[in-house]
Design a protein around this motif. Sequence first.
Motif, PDB file in Angstrom:
ATOM      1  N   PRO A   1      44.009  50.168  42.162  1.00  0.00           N
ATOM      2  CA  PRO A   1      45.103  49.299  42.602  1.00  0.00           C
ATOM      3  C   PRO A   1      44.888  48.916  44.064  1.00  0.00           C
TER       4      PRO A   1
ATOM      5  N   ARG B   1      39.492  37.012  33.840  1.00  0.00           N
ATOM      6  CA  ARG B   1      39.676  38.324  33.205  1.00  0.00           C
ATOM      7  C   ARG B   1      38.873  38.472  31.918  1.00  0.00           C
TER       8      ARG B   1
ATOM      9  N   ASP C   1      42.187  40.892  40.887  1.00  0.00           N
ATOM     10  CA  ASP C   1      43.282  40.284  40.134  1.00  0.00           C
ATOM     11  C   ASP C   1      44.544  40.351  40.994  1.00  0.00           C
TER      12      ASP C   1
ATOM     13  N   GLU D   1      47.429  38.843  40.648  1.00  0.00           N
ATOM     14  CA  GLU D   1      48.681  38.960  39.892  1.00  0.00           C
ATOM     15  C   GLU D   1      48.956  40.409  39.498  1.00  0.00           C
ATOM     16  N   GLU D   2      47.908  41.105  39.050  1.00  0.00           N
ATOM     17  CA  GLU D   2      48.032  42.504  38.643  1.00  0.00           C
ATOM     18  C   GLU D   2      47.926  43.469  39.821  1.00  0.00           C
ATOM     19  N   ARG D   3      47.523  42.935  41.006  1.00  0.00           N
ATOM     20  CA  ARG D   3      47.317  43.750  42.209  1.00  0.00           C
ATOM     21  C   ARG D   3      46.324  44.887  41.924  1.00  0.00           C
ATOM     22  N   MET D   4      45.193  44.495  41.314  1.00  0.00           N
ATOM     23  CA  MET D   4      44.200  45.465  40.854  1.00  0.00           C
ATOM     24  C   MET D   4      42.795  44.906  41.107  1.00  0.00           C
TER      25      MET D   4
ATOM     26  N   GLU E   1      43.320  34.159  33.275  1.00  0.00           N
ATOM     27  CA  GLU E   1      42.687  34.783  32.101  1.00  0.00           C
ATOM     28  C   GLU E   1      41.222  34.367  31.958  1.00  0.00           C
TER      29      GLU E   1
END
Length: 186
Positions: free
Chosen positions: A165, A122, A141, A143-146, A119
């Motif tokens: 993505p 982010r 990111d 974790e978010e695969r983004m 975070e």
Amino acid sequence: MTDAEILLEEFLALRTPEGLRAQLVEGEIVVTPPPEGDHEHCMSRLVRQLVKRSRVEVQVSGHKGLVLGAAPGAPKDHVIPDGTVVPLTGRAFRGAPPWMPCDGVSLVLEVTSRRHRPELDREAKRRCYARGTIPLYLLVDREERMVTLFGRPEDGEYLRRDLAPFCKPLLLPEPFGFDLDTADLH
């Protein structure tokens, strides 16, 4: 002395153990461990593309200290991006102090850690880079695969946000001018 001045003085006097990074982010001292191998894999893929595919020649520094704006009531942010990108024609890194101003920086990039506070990249660091008016902030990111590209900094926030993505290309605008390949960033 104000609390913000005391905090900045204490931060600058820190003796961080070798391998750890200390940053001052929105009035909080943050110490992070060295990145793991998958993090560095992502970084090497990004740096390779930035250097080889950009329309202008660029220099990329890993872990360069930047002095940015300040959150209300806090000292100036002292942030170390995973990557700092400047045009090769400039002399941004040559002769720069350990904590350099962000003038001339075209893009900063962060790859989220799986072990330490994603975070931070982010939210807090995004605001820090916007306050510093760095034109582009690229966030991978895991974790978010983004992958997110933030642009048009104004009043401490980025007004533009482009998302892709993993495995979908993301257009990096000028001065880079190419589609970033995100297929191998996981």
